[in-house]
Design a protein around this motif. Structure first.
Motif, PDB file in Angstrom:
ATOM      1  N   LEU A  64       0.836  -1.202   0.000  1.00 42.77           N
ATOM      2  CA  LEU A  64       0.000   0.000   0.000  1.00 42.77           C
ATOM      3  C   LEU A  64       0.871   1.252   0.000  1.00 42.77           C
ATOM      4  N   LYS A  68       1.003   4.196  -2.981  1.00 47.68           N
ATOM      5  CA  LYS A  68       0.741   5.620  -2.719  1.00 47.68           C
ATOM      6  C   LYS A  68       1.822   6.518  -3.305  1.00 47.68           C
ATOM      7  N   GLU A 113      -4.742   5.662  -8.859  1.00 45.85           N
ATOM      8  CA  GLU A 113      -5.810   5.579  -7.858  1.00 45.85           C
ATOM      9  C   GLU A 113      -6.342   4.154  -7.747  1.00 45.85           C
ATOM     10  N   GLY A 114      -6.484   3.498  -8.908  1.00 47.88           N
ATOM     11  CA  GLY A 114      -6.938   2.099  -8.890  1.00 47.88           C
ATOM     12  C   GLY A 114      -5.937   1.190  -8.204  1.00 47.88           C
ATOM     13  N   ASP A 117      -6.267   1.703  -4.467  1.00 48.33           N
ATOM     14  CA  ASP A 117      -7.465   1.016  -3.962  1.00 48.33           C
ATOM     15  C   ASP A 117      -7.227  -0.495  -3.877  1.00 48.33           C
ATOM     16  N   GLN A 118      -6.598  -1.053  -4.886  1.00 49.70           N
ATOM     17  CA  GLN A 118      -6.293  -2.480  -4.861  1.00 49.70           C
ATOM     18  C   GLN A 118      -5.369  -2.839  -3.703  1.00 49.70           C
ATOM     19  N   ARG A 120      -4.965  -1.232  -0.917  1.00 50.77           N
ATOM     20  CA  ARG A 120      -5.683  -1.080   0.356  1.00 50.77           C
ATOM     21  C   ARG A 120      -6.583  -2.293   0.617  1.00 50.77           C
ATOM     22  N   LYS A 121      -7.222  -2.764  -0.423  1.00 51.29           N
ATOM     23  CA  LYS A 121      -8.086  -3.940  -0.267  1.00 51.29           C
ATOM     24  C   LYS A 121      -7.267  -5.215  -0.049  1.00 51.29           C
ATOM     25  N   ASN A 263     -14.298  -6.648  -5.396  1.00 53.60           N
ATOM     26  CA  ASN A 263     -13.946  -5.232  -5.494  1.00 53.60           C
ATOM     27  C   ASN A 263     -12.552  -5.043  -6.090  1.00 53.60           C
ATOM     28  N   VAL A 264     -11.625  -5.909  -5.715  1.00 53.43           N
ATOM     29  CA  VAL A 264     -10.273  -5.831  -6.288  1.00 53.43           C
ATOM     30  C   VAL A 264     -10.325  -6.072  -7.794  1.00 53.43           C
ATOM     31  N   ASP A 267     -11.542  -3.000  -9.483  1.00 57.01           N
ATOM     32  CA  ASP A 267     -10.454  -2.025  -9.609  1.00 57.01           C
ATOM     33  C   ASP A 267      -9.527  -2.403 -10.757  1.00 57.01           C
ATOM     34  N   LYS A 270     -10.857  -1.031 -13.924  1.00 59.58           N
ATOM     35  CA  LYS A 270     -10.616   0.411 -14.024  1.00 59.58           C
ATOM     36  C   LYS A 270      -9.164   0.694 -14.403  1.00 59.58           C
TER      37      LYS A 270
END
Length: 428
Positions: A64, A68, A113-114, A117-118, A120-121, A263-264, A267, A270
């Protein structure tokens, strides 16, 4: 002299009692008490599986942080030194140059951003994996603890059977010596005693193996000895089947992981689709020569860079197709996980109920078998019964005890499995 003897007997008794007390104290010190909660706590503390799951979580946390950085600027420093030998009349040529470059991606089309998110998940997935691993360790420790309790009780049952048959053999030998019964009764009783002693040896070995298995799960020395505090007992289960199923759908880590997996995958679609969009970055640079630090004569520049793939030979379309297929698979896996959890809850609940019914029937059977054994013995001692009746009654009594212990064990283990299937810890 009589007075002295009267004084010595109480002193000897006190001394003997003191020795017994000291031995009991030493035995207690050598074998600390261990409850079910204690064994679970040790297993959770020492489990390699949990340590590996926590390491995976730390790895996901690092992932993560790495994701970032895609939204942060980067700064690079470059230096070049060149030496050139020219013609003898011109001498040597030294060239020393430096550059400082800044790059900051302001817009990536949603790719960065995707990725964040991935990541983080994925960290959430790793956290749920720690929880799931912990619940499996709890189940393993609970089952191993119940194995020791059952094995200990089986040793007691077989010891009682052996002692009972040994006493019966003494009675048969007395009758044989008195000429009341035939030699066959003695021989049959000796055979039954030998079989009982063999079963006792097996039960003791089973107990030792169960203790070693529990020690292994708790992560302690294989030779460690504990005095188990708990006993196999019956405690009514509080939840109905529908309540158990509802709790499982809310708390089971596998279901939460499956949903996050969907959800992953979303992402991922996306991120793949971001190839259709432009990217924008801010750049900056400066350069200077023949000095370590910048001087007033250095050049610098700042600008914006935009990039838009007009044609990528179908790469983005292919990536989107792959990601969409992964999403479809994740959705099917999520449904499959829900179906598996429901089946697991149903299976363990029904098995627990079945064992519960066996507890009731086998408990009654133990009482009746005990009464039948007492009657058979009394009839044989009174000369109105036969040896085979006593032996059959003893076998039935031992089997009834074994069945009762097995029912208690099955009930408690299936209840522990049900708790794990529901995603809750033992006793919740």
């Amino acid at each position: 002299m009589p007075n002295i003897k009267r004084l010595k007997k109480p002193a000897a008794a006190i001394f003997a009692f003191g020795l017994l007390f000291m031995n009991a104290t030493l035995a207690a010190a050598a074998s600390p008490e261990l409850s079910l909660d204690d064994s679970i706590a040790l297993a959770l503390k020492n489990s390699p599986a949990i340590k590996m799951a926590n390491a995976d979580k730390d790895k996901a946390d690092g992932g993560l942080d790495a994701a970032k950085t895609g939204n942060l600027p980067t700064l690079s420093l470059g230096s070049t030194y060149a030496f050139q030998q020219s013609q003898p009349t011109l001498g040597e040529d030294h060239d020393f140059s430096n550059s400082l470059r800044l790059n900051w991606q302001l817009y990536s089309g949603g790719r960065v951003e995707g990725q964040i998110d991935q990541a983080r998940k994925n960290l959430d997935l790793a956290g749920l994996d720690v929880k799931k691993t912990g619940q499996q360790v709890i189940l393993d420790a609970t089952t191993a603890y119940y194995n020791v309790l059952q094995a200990r009780r089986m040793v007691a049952v077989n010891q009682e059977t052996t002692d009972s048959l040994r006493e019966h053999l003494k009675d048969v030998q007395v009758k044989y010596e008195a000429g009341v019964v035939a030699k066959a009764d003695v021989l049959r009783s000796e055979v039954e005693l030998a079989n009982a002693e063999q079963n006792l040896t097996k039960a003791q070995n089973g107990y030792d193996l169960a203790v070693a298995s529990l020690n292994n799960i708790m992560g302690v020395n294989a030779n460690s000895e504990y005095a188990l505090k708990d006993e196999l007992a019956y405690a009514k289960y509080d939840h109905t089947f529908d309540e158990s199923m509802e709790i499982a759908m809310k708390n089971r880590p596998d279901i939460a992981q499956a949903d996050i997996g969907v959800n992953v995958a979303q992402d991922g679609v996306k991120i793949a689709d971001s190839g259709r969009l432009p990217t924008i970055a801010m750049t900056g640079s400066t350069a200077w020569n023949d000095s370590v630090l910048p001087d007033n004569s250095n050049n610098w520049a700042v600008g914006l860079t935009a990039n838009f793939n007009i044609f990528d030979a179908g790469l983005t379309k292919a990536n989107v197709k792959q990601s969409q297929a992964s999403l479809d698979k994740a959705r099917e896996q999520a449904q499959q996980t829900r179906d598996s959890v429901q089946l697991e809850v149903r299976k363990n609940y029904l098995s627990m109920q079945e064992a519960e019914k066996r507890i009731e029937t086998t408990n009654v059977a133990v009482d009746k078998a005990k009464e039948d054994l007492n009657i058979a013995r009394e009839k044989y001692n009174a000369g109105v019964g036969i040896n085979l009746d006593v032996i059959d009654a003893q076998v039935a009594f031992t089997q009834a005890n074994t069945n009762y212990l097995q029912a208690l064990y099955d009930y408690n283990v299936n209840k522990a499995k049900l708790n794990k299937a529901m995603g809750v810890n033992a006793g919740q």
